[in-house]
Every structure is written in structure tokens, then in C-alpha cells.
Design an enzyme around this catalytic site. Sequence first.
Site, PDB file in Angstrom:
ATOM      1  N   GLU A 101       1.799  -0.044  -4.955  1.00 44.15           N
ATOM      2  CA  GLU A 101       0.839   0.972  -5.385  1.00 44.15           C
ATOM      3  C   GLU A 101       1.520   2.330  -5.292  1.00 44.15           C
ATOM      4  OE1 GLU A 101      -3.417   2.623  -3.689  1.00 44.15           O
ATOM      5  OE2 GLU A 101      -1.693   2.452  -2.353  1.00 44.15           O
TER       6      GLU A 101
ATOM      7  N   ASP B  96       0.840  -1.192   0.000  1.00 43.59           N
ATOM      8  CA  ASP B  96       0.000   0.000   0.000  1.00 43.59           C
ATOM      9  C   ASP B  96       0.882   1.252   0.000  1.00 43.59           C
ATOM     10  OD1 ASP B  96      -2.750   0.970   0.199  1.00 43.59           O
ATOM     11  OD2 ASP B  96      -2.164   1.732   2.167  1.00 43.59           O
TER      12      ASP B  96
END
Length: 511
Positions: free
Chosen positions: A269, A202
Site C-alpha cells: 500500500e 501496510d
Amino acid sequence: MAGMECEPWWKGAVVYQIYLRSFADSNGDGQGDLEGAAQKLDYIAALGADAIWLSPIHPSPNRDWGYDVSDYDGVHPDYGTLDDFAGFLAAAHDRGLKVILDEVLCHTSDEHPWFADSLRHGAKSEWYVWADPKLDGTAPNNWLSAFGGPAWAYQPARRQHYHHKFLRQQPKLNWRNEEARRAALDVLDLWLGRGVDGFRLDVANAYLHDEELKDNPPIAMERRTNAIWSHAANLQRHIHDSNLHENIESLREIRSQVEKHAGRFVFGEFSEGFERSGAYAPDGLHASYTFEMLRARTLSPDFVLKELDVLARHPSHWPCMSFCNHDIVRTVTRFGGGRGGNPELAKLMLALLFSLRGTVLLYQGEELGLPEVDLERHQLRDPVGDLYYPVAKGRDGCRTPMPWDADAPNLGFTTGTPWLPLGPAHKRLAVSQQERDPHSALAFARAFLAKRKTSAALRWGTLEVEKTPAPVLAFTRAYGAERVRCVFNMSAEASVFEGRTLAPYAAEVAL
């Protein structure tokens, strides 16, 4: 095929993303769980996926639905137990499916024991980003949270503010502290030791912050589009709170940690600062995806060509390709299919996604062509939706439960009350309906992926763009002697190309 044995498993793989809470509920509590997901593994294998990306499975107070971790060692009780995870992992491996965990290592929950210790000046005092307030009590600098307001929260116990890039309940872990960084890396070791095949990281662009806490500069007025004005945090360049050039050092360290375990994969990401923060660095993570195509809303060759132009500047980088995920309005709705869906548009976007160079990230329900669900305010669970309603409704519209059986209560997702309502338009697009229709989006996806597995060009080949008149997009994939030409009519209208007529949303891939 010559050379195939030299490619790592993740290159050209299709990774199916499961948003676990909305995938399949085995015990009727309205929440998807590991046992429910295990019962659907044959469906994923039959689709033609190579791996599964699980949304965060760890215990969490669910302020941000799992992206606020309170215990990296365990499994959220809504999802099951460590034994349930071990069973899911073994069942996936039995079917030839790899399992990738979503790890959130930039921040934790404010209910994590690490933060409790830091708050009271314990041994982990500097594991988070703390700073003194200004004399007037305001935040230490101008950094803005991605979820609204200042990116700082005051704690009287320390007479200091702590930094949070997202919610106040998600304090930023201090990756400049050696012990904190080591603890984060140990999380990867823990789960690799338990047998997982890799990680999706993330906000991989945001591990480091500027030590001097310098203010972020504003976006120049002449560059402020409607999209920038839509959110206060967009009005500044995030070059000091995140997206630092030195971020690549963290990516290298993560990759080195993962590669101590043979055959594993780590991708990230990158929601902003793509090039600056190391998204394309060949010595960074194995792969990455950015938000460039995820933010696109106009169906035309341009949104693809723009991404391919960027990738051409980084030829040694292996990308992940994705049109949708748990944070993004669903593909069919975003590109003009509305809230009712459009199977032909869905097939076009699936063919395009499966034809691009990179590792494919396919979000649950995209193979069905599911449209976004329009929810009322009282139905929203996402803090972003609560913040911006009614101008924007947050991310819940793409997170609604998977429709399995058109004839079952709650479309077969649960026997209880689902945590989010089912999409009314999803009944006719349920798995049970599409499995009976040879012309459905699901049948198309299965057939395409079955052929793709036999094509070295589509899995690993180069990509050469052709100069074509809009709205036609064309490119050729090549690997060794194999060449595959891919032609797409990126329009709801028929288009003339090379002396012939392409039907609306036509996709021609010479497999």
C-alpha cells in the site's frame, strides 16, 4: 493458451479482501472470526477469486483495529487460535485459494514487548525512533501525524519523544536499526513457514525516516485545495518522515526475503509519495496499489486515464487495481450512488475494475454493490471518525458487517450484537437476495469473472487506450493473438458513441 504457464499465479489474479472482524461470526460474540470466514470459503471460490487478503489477524489492543500489533507470532483471540488459522489456510488451499496476510511492519503497538524494552533502555533501546525534545519541551521537529497533531509523543521514562506516523499508540519501528529491521523481516519468514502465500504490506512507503530529522516543507499556498485544507497533515510535504528515495532499499530487502520461499507474492500500500518511495520500482515489491483512484470521487474517464498515464511511465511495473478497501468510502457511494446503492453503477465499476491491467483487489461487499453506511457518532469505533466528526465520520461506514441473509437476525452476520451496526440499505442487497436474482450485481460479478478466467488478454495483456469523447472510456487489452475491446459509459446519462446509443452506466467488454 500459449504463455499462460509462464505467468506467476498472482499476475492478473483476483484477490478478495476480507475485513475479518466484519465478515462472518461463528460464535455469536459479534466479531467476525476465522471459523466464520472458513464457512464462507465456498462463496469466495464461487465468486471466482484466486486469493484472499486477510486484514491483520494478530493480537492487538485495537486502538487502530489490528493495525497496532502487540504480538506478530499469534492470532487475536477475537478471531480464534493458531490452530484455527491453520484450519482456515488448509480449507482455502483445498479450494484452490491462496491466502495473503496483512502485515504492519512500519510500526507496532505501544503494548508490544519490543516497545516496552525500548522504553526502559533495554537491548531494543534503538528499535524505535527516539529524539530529544526541544529546550522548551516541544516536539523535535514539525512532522505531523496522519491521524492528527504532532507525530511525536513524549515519554518521561526516557526524557525523549518517540515518532508515530499514525496514533500515539503506534510507535514507529526504526528500520535504520539492523536488529529491528531483521526482526521485522523474520515476521515474514515465520508466516511463510506456516504456509501463507504472501503479504499485503501496510504503508509500504514509510519504512525509512530522515536520520537528521529535518522539518517537512510546507505545501505552497497556491496549491492548497479543499482536500489539502481538510487535514492538517496534508499541509506539509511528507518527504522526511516518510516517502524517502531510499525506501526502495527496504522494498528490495522485503522482496528478497519473500522470494526465498517459492511461489509467494508481496504487494504494498502506497498512500502518498508514490513514485518517490518506490511504488513503481521494477526491482521493488512484486506489485503495489496507490491511493490515486481510491481518492477519486467524480465518475468520468479522467480518474482512470490519469492513473493509466502514470502507469505508462513505468511499463515494467505490475500494478494492483482497486477502487475501495477498508479505509475508503465504498465505490458506489463515492461515485454517485448515494447511501441506498445503485446496482447498474455497481456493475459498471465491477466491469471496469475487472478489465484493467493488473492484479484485482476486490473488497468484501463490492461484488454486492454495497453502499456506504451512515453512522451516528455514538456508533463510531474508528479513531479517525472520533477525531473529525461531524465533518468526516472516519472509516466505519465501509467496515460494517457483511449482509449474508436478508431473513436472518443481523442479516446472518452474527447471532449476537454486532460490533458495528448493519447497514439498513444492505438488507435488499444481501447475498441471499442477490443469489436469487440473475440480474444482480453478484450474478454479474460471478459471470464476468468466470469468463475472465478464460481470457489471457484480460488477465495478463497489454492495455491500449483509445481516444474517445467523454464520458466514454475505451481501451483494448491484448495478449498474443487475443484482443478484447472494453467500452464504458462513465455517466448516469445515455451517451452516443460510434453512431449508437450507450445506456447509462453501460459496460461492453467483448469476452
